[in-house]
Design a protein around this motif. Structure first.
Motif, mmCIF file in Angstrom:
data_model
loop_
_atom_site.group_PDB
_atom_site.id
_atom_site.type_symbol
_atom_site.label_atom_id
_atom_site.label_comp_id
_atom_site.label_asym_id
_atom_site.label_seq_id
_atom_site.Cartn_x
_atom_site.Cartn_y
_atom_site.Cartn_z
ATOM 1 N N ASN A 160 37.207 36.030 40.728
ATOM 2 C CA ASN A 160 37.968 36.246 39.746
ATOM 3 C C ASN A 160 39.263 37.129 40.162
ATOM 4 O O ASN A 160 39.120 38.262 40.654
ATOM 5 N N TYR A 161 40.359 36.726 39.472
ATOM 6 C CA TYR A 161 41.645 37.392 39.593
ATOM 7 C C TYR A 161 42.453 37.326 40.698
ATOM 8 O O TYR A 161 43.466 37.995 40.926
ATOM 9 N N TYR A 192 46.406 39.751 44.028
ATOM 10 C CA TYR A 192 45.721 40.021 42.887
ATOM 11 C C TYR A 192 46.155 40.262 41.590
ATOM 12 O O TYR A 192 47.383 40.983 41.835
ATOM 13 N N ARG A 193 46.014 39.627 40.559
ATOM 14 C CA ARG A 193 46.685 40.036 39.147
ATOM 15 C C ARG A 193 45.576 39.470 38.326
ATOM 16 O O ARG A 193 45.021 38.679 38.018
ATOM 17 N N ALA A 194 45.494 40.330 37.171
ATOM 18 C CA ALA A 194 44.813 40.171 35.931
ATOM 19 C C ALA A 194 45.587 39.482 35.037
ATOM 20 O O ALA A 194 45.097 38.733 34.025
ATOM 21 N N THR A 195 47.269 39.560 34.989
ATOM 22 C CA THR A 195 47.836 38.745 33.913
ATOM 23 C C THR A 195 49.060 38.424 34.699
ATOM 24 O O THR A 195 49.386 38.540 35.754
ATOM 25 N N TRP A 252 49.911 35.111 35.074
ATOM 26 C CA TRP A 252 49.842 33.969 35.762
ATOM 27 C C TRP A 252 50.878 33.090 35.438
ATOM 28 O O TRP A 252 51.547 32.969 34.382
#
Length: 128
Positions: free
Chosen positions: A32-33, A101-104, A106
Motif C-alpha cells: 500500500n501507498y 511513496y504517497r498517501a494522497t 494520486w
C-alpha cells in the motif's frame, strides 16, 4: 533493503518500441501507498519523469509522453515494465526505475523527495 534492477536492450532502432523491465526485490510492488516510476536522463539534461504504476495497478503518465507510454506489471514476478513506442534519437537516455511513496495526491507529478530507492540505471540508445 529494497533493490531495483533495470533490464532490456541497450540499442533500439528509430520507430521501434523501447521495452524495459524493472525487477524488484526486498519489497512487494503491491504494498500500500507505494508507486513505481520510470524516469530518464538524456545526455546533458536533467531527470525527466515518464510515468508510474501504483500499488493498486493504476497508472499515471507524463502528459508529454502519455501518447507513447505504457507501464504494466507482473505481480507474480514482482516486476514492472515500460514500453515507449515510436522512439526517436531524442529518446536516448539513461533510464531508471524507482520507488516512491504517497498517501494522497494520486494523479499528480511525483516530487523527487518521494523516492527512496532507485535502480542503477540502464543506457538506451536510439539509433539505426
Amino acid at each position: 533493503q529494497v533493490q531495483l534492477q533495470e533490464s532490456g536492450p541497450g540499442l533500439v532502432k528509430p520507430s521501434q518500441t523501447l521495452s524495459l523491465t524493472c525487477t524488484v526485490s526486498g519489497g512487494s510492488i503491491t504494498t500500500n501507498y507505494y508507486y513505481w516510476s520510470w524516469i530518464r536522463q538524456p545526455p546533458g539534461k536533467g531527470l525527466e519523469w515518464i510515468g508510474y504504476i501504483a500499488y493498486s495497478g493504476r497508472t499515471y503518465y507524463s502528459p508529454s509522453l502519455k501518447s507513447r507510454t505504457s507501464i504494466s506489471r507482473d505481480t507474480s514476478k514482482n516486476q514492472f515494465t515500460l514500453q515507449l513506442s515510436s522512439v526517436t534519437p531524442e529518446d536516448t537516455a539513461v533510464y531508471y526505475c524507482a520507488r516512491g511513496y504517497r498517501a494522497t495526491g494520486w494523479g499528480t507529478v511525483p516530487r523527487l523527495d518521494e523516492y527512496d530507492y532507485w535502480g542503477q540505471g540502464t543506457q538506451v540508445t536510439v539509433s539505426s
